[in-house]
Design a protein around this motif. Structure first.
Motif, PDB file in Angstrom:
ATOM      1  N   GLU A 154       0.836  -1.205   0.000  1.00 19.60           N
ATOM      2  CA  GLU A 154       0.000   0.000   0.000  1.00 19.60           C
ATOM      3  C   GLU A 154       0.867   1.250   0.000  1.00 19.60           C
ATOM      4  O   GLU A 154       0.593   2.209  -0.728  1.00 19.60           O
ATOM      5  N   ARG A 209       0.765   4.044  -2.964  1.00 15.19           N
ATOM      6  CA  ARG A 209       0.360   5.422  -2.635  1.00 15.19           C
ATOM      7  C   ARG A 209       1.478   6.425  -2.906  1.00 15.19           C
ATOM      8  O   ARG A 209       1.263   7.468  -3.544  1.00 15.19           O
ATOM      9  N   THR A 213      -3.902   7.090  -5.116  1.00 10.58           N
ATOM     10  CA  THR A 213      -4.815   7.436  -4.030  1.00 10.58           C
ATOM     11  C   THR A 213      -6.262   7.462  -4.512  1.00 10.58           C
ATOM     12  O   THR A 213      -7.172   7.090  -3.795  1.00 10.58           O
ATOM     13  N   TRP A 268      -8.591   0.401  -0.056  1.00 13.44           N
ATOM     14  CA  TRP A 268      -7.667   0.338   1.082  1.00 13.44           C
ATOM     15  C   TRP A 268      -8.415   0.005   2.372  1.00 13.44           C
ATOM     16  O   TRP A 268      -7.910  -0.713   3.224  1.00 13.44           O
TER      17      TRP A 268
END
Length: 281
Positions: free
Chosen positions: A32, A36, A42, A51
């Motif tokens: 993650e 990101r 995002t 997420w």
């Protein structure tokens, strides 16, 4: 001069078939934090926060001077999240595939990815599209035209045989051409530019050839392979990144949370080829 025995592979790209080591064939390899921070992923979905495994939609309550509509978040399972993401993937793909006889193929390929087998994909529609692309190319850089020129250069008309230098002649001719791929304007709306945005490897085989009466006729088979997967350079490209479709695709493939497998797309087309002795070499 020794004669060529058919079938004879007359060309292959430097990149080989079934190369599972390339970056666009990786899956489930990015955290993650990496997605990101390194890839700016995002804003992935318009309907789901993958997420946090939640959906979001506007509240149906009435607007007023004092209150704006709130966002309702609902917790979902990973399986439900993946299902919604793939539905959105198919919906977004329609922007690039809404015309012509091949527009359904992208949906089939997305569903193949969702099944997560990683097995190669074949489609009679893609085979037909490849054949149509080869046959409709009448430019000076047509691959069939170049193969014809190579044949004219190596045929011994008196002995009615093809010399062993055929492969070298074909390679010399094809270095100045564009191998079959879907880069025409209409391919941007019929889905072909999306399902095969570039070809990874190509093999060309001269299956049969008959020489008689100062003319020749034969068949040529094109085998073309692409990877239905995205590499890191794809998502770093401004062209790809600006579209939610590619951000969502990259996330489904590369995130450790889901890691859906990319796969090989295999296409094949056999076409007739012919020429005469008096054609210009």
């Amino acid at each position: 001069m020794s004669a060529v025995i058919f079938p004879k592979m007359i060309f292959k790209t430097r990149r080989w078939m079934d190369d599972y080591s390339s970056d666009d064939m990786r899956y489930g390899d990015l955290s993650e934090s990496q997605l990101r921070n390194d890839f700016r992923l995002t804003d992935i979905s318009a309907h789901v926060d993958p997420w946090r495994l939640t959906t979001f939609r506007a509240s149906p309550q009435r607007q007023s001077l004092f209150y704006s509509p709130s966002v309702i978040q609902e917790k979902i399972t990973p399986a439900r999240c993946a299902s919604l993401l793939f539905d959105e993937f198919r919906q977004l793909a329609r922007m690039f595939s809404f015309y012509g006889p091949y527009q359904h193929v992208i949906g089939e390929m997305i569903t193949h990815m969702q099944k997560n087998s990683g097995m190669p994909f074949r489609s009679s529609s893609l085979d037909a599209a490849l054949r149509e692309q080869i046959m409709s190319d009448t430019s000076r850089k047509s691959s069939l035209l170049k193969i014809n020129k190579a044949l004219n250069a190596v045929i011994d008309w008196d002995k009615q045989i093809v010399g062993s230098s055929l492969e070298e002649a074909v390679i010399a001719q094809l270095k100045d051409t564009v191998l079959p791929k879907f880069i025409r304007l209409k391919d941007s709306i019929n889905g072909l530019a999306l399902v095969v945005h570039d070809t990874s490897a190509t093999r060309i085989t001269l299956d049969t050839l008959t020489i008689e009466n100062n003319s020749y006729r034969g068949t040529v088979t094109f085998e073309v392979q692409d990877h239905f997967g995205l590499d890191k350079n794809d998502i770093r490209s401004k062209i790809f990144y600006q579209f939610r479709l590619f951000r969502l695709w990259f996330y489904l493939q590369r995130s450790q949370q889901f890691g859906y497998r990319p796969f090989m797309t295999n296409m094949q087309a056999t076409v007739e080829i012919s020429g005469t002795r008096d054609e210009k070499k």
